[in-house]
Motif scaffolding. Structure first.
Motif, PDB file in Angstrom:
ATOM      1  N   UNK B  33       5.252 -22.727  21.493  1.00 49.31           N
ATOM      2  CA  UNK B  33       4.643 -21.374  21.976  1.00 49.31           C
ATOM      3  C   UNK B  33       3.264 -21.134  21.634  1.00 49.31           C
ATOM      4  N   UNK B  35       1.155 -17.344  21.604  1.00 51.01           N
ATOM      5  CA  UNK B  35       1.101 -15.923  21.538  1.00 51.01           C
ATOM      6  C   UNK B  35      -0.472 -15.727  21.614  1.00 51.01           C
ATOM      7  N   UNK B  37      -3.176 -12.258  20.457  1.00 49.64           N
ATOM      8  CA  UNK B  37      -3.411 -10.883  19.546  1.00 49.64           C
ATOM      9  C   UNK B  37      -4.701 -10.234  20.123  1.00 49.64           C
ATOM     10  N   UNK B  42      -0.838  -5.708  18.252  1.00 49.23           N
ATOM     11  CA  UNK B  42       0.090  -6.541  17.896  1.00 49.23           C
ATOM     12  C   UNK B  42      -0.011  -8.003  18.351  1.00 49.23           C
ATOM     13  N   UNK B  43       0.755  -8.849  17.700  1.00 42.91           N
ATOM     14  CA  UNK B  43       0.858 -10.241  18.363  1.00 42.91           C
ATOM     15  C   UNK B  43       1.984 -10.175  19.486  1.00 42.91           C
ATOM     16  N   UNK B  45       3.983 -12.171  22.542  1.00 42.36           N
ATOM     17  CA  UNK B  45       4.417 -13.539  23.147  1.00 42.36           C
ATOM     18  C   UNK B  45       3.817 -13.808  24.222  1.00 42.36           C
ATOM     19  N   UNK B  89      -7.408 -13.179  20.462  1.00 43.84           N
ATOM     20  CA  UNK B  89      -7.038 -14.612  19.546  1.00 43.84           C
ATOM     21  C   UNK B  89      -5.781 -15.117  20.107  1.00 43.84           C
ATOM     22  N   UNK B  91      -2.893 -17.649  19.561  1.00 43.27           N
ATOM     23  CA  UNK B  91      -2.068 -18.569  18.508  1.00 43.27           C
ATOM     24  C   UNK B  91      -0.841 -19.587  19.359  1.00 43.27           C
ATOM     25  N   UNK B 107       2.608 -21.459  12.746  1.00 43.80           N
ATOM     26  CA  UNK B 107       1.262 -21.006  13.505  1.00 43.80           C
ATOM     27  C   UNK B 107       0.135 -21.679  13.055  1.00 43.80           C
ATOM     28  N   UNK B 109      -4.191 -21.563  13.133  1.00 40.15           N
ATOM     29  CA  UNK B 109      -5.262 -20.409  12.730  1.00 40.15           C
ATOM     30  C   UNK B 109      -5.703 -19.979  13.830  1.00 40.15           C
ATOM     31  N   UNK B 110      -5.575 -20.262  15.365  1.00 43.04           N
ATOM     32  CA  UNK B 110      -5.843 -19.629  16.404  1.00 43.04           C
ATOM     33  C   UNK B 110      -7.186 -19.785  17.195  1.00 43.04           C
TER      34      UNK B 110
END
Lengths: 113, 116
Positions: B33, B35, B37, B42-43, B45, B89, B91, B107, B109-110
């Protein structure tokens, strides 16, 4: 509210106290997951509760799930300064073909020493 | 404990340039996945990937975005022509096989992407 909304948005407590935060969602779910995010860092998985479960424990964490009210709560007992972080709930819906997670806006928790 | 790793941790790119964000999922995981942010939000998808194809994508994931699993370990997100609003960011996450109800997503650390 949108899928996966937490309240309160922010919480400030003293070390040793308990912290409780709530999450509400709108659609049916396979499971609900709680994550922690320290400032500027990634999301750390804390606990997963399935739709057919009502309560789950992991160390100092206790999660409840009420599917009739479409809500969940996360309790952190005996909080520590290291628990300072943002906490997010995320739902996995059966309608999502790819098992995507839908996140709430998070609760910022400050634990004062 | 195995973890998802992402590189680079911070990427600064000029608007209009292509950028590739890299991820190494947990080795025996099958579901991947991305994602993002945006700061203070919000995070969200972006896309899910399984068996070498996209399972689901969000409205954000338009034709400027693509994902690839070029070998057995890496999972990449490419943005072809970056815009200022792509600053966020990003992820990567992965999930093990098994019944979806029981499997959390893990997840990285981005990568902080800054578009100038």
């Amino acid at each position: 509210s949108q899928q996966g909304e937490e309240d309160p948005q922010a919480l400030s407590i003293q070390e040793g106290e308990n912290a409780t935060m709530n999450c509400s969602y709108k659609t049916s779910i396979n499971n609900l997951q709680w994550y922690r995010q320290n400032s500027g860092r990634g999301l750390v998985h804390l606990i997963l509760i399935r739709s057919n479960e009502r309560e789950k424990h992991s160390g100092r964490l206790r999660v409840t799930l009420d599917t009739s009210k479409k809500s969940s709560s996360l309790l952190i007992t005996a909080s520590r300064a290291a628990d300072t972080a943002s906490y997010f709930c995320a739902t996995d819906s059966p309608q999502a073909a790819g098992n995507k997670l839908t996140f709430g806006g998070g609760t910022r928790v400050l634990v004062k020493p | 404990e195995p973890e998802v790793t992402q590189t680079p941790s911070h990427q600064v790119t000029q608007m209009g340039q292509e950028v590739i964000l890299r991820c190494v999922p947990i080795s025996n995981h099958l579901y991947f996945y991305w994602y993002r942010q945006i700061l203070g939000q919000k995070v969200e998808f972006l896309v899910s990937f399984y068996n070498n194809e996209i399972s689901e994508k969000s409205e954000i994931f338009d034709d400027q975005f693509s994902v690839e699993r070029p070998d057995g370990s890496n999972f990449t997100l490419k943005i072809r022509s970056t815009k200022l609003e792509d600053s966020a960011m990003y992820f990567c996450a992965s999930r093990d096989r098994g019944y979806r109800s029981n499997q959390p997503q893990h997840f990285g650390d981005g990568t902080r992407l800054s578009i100038l």
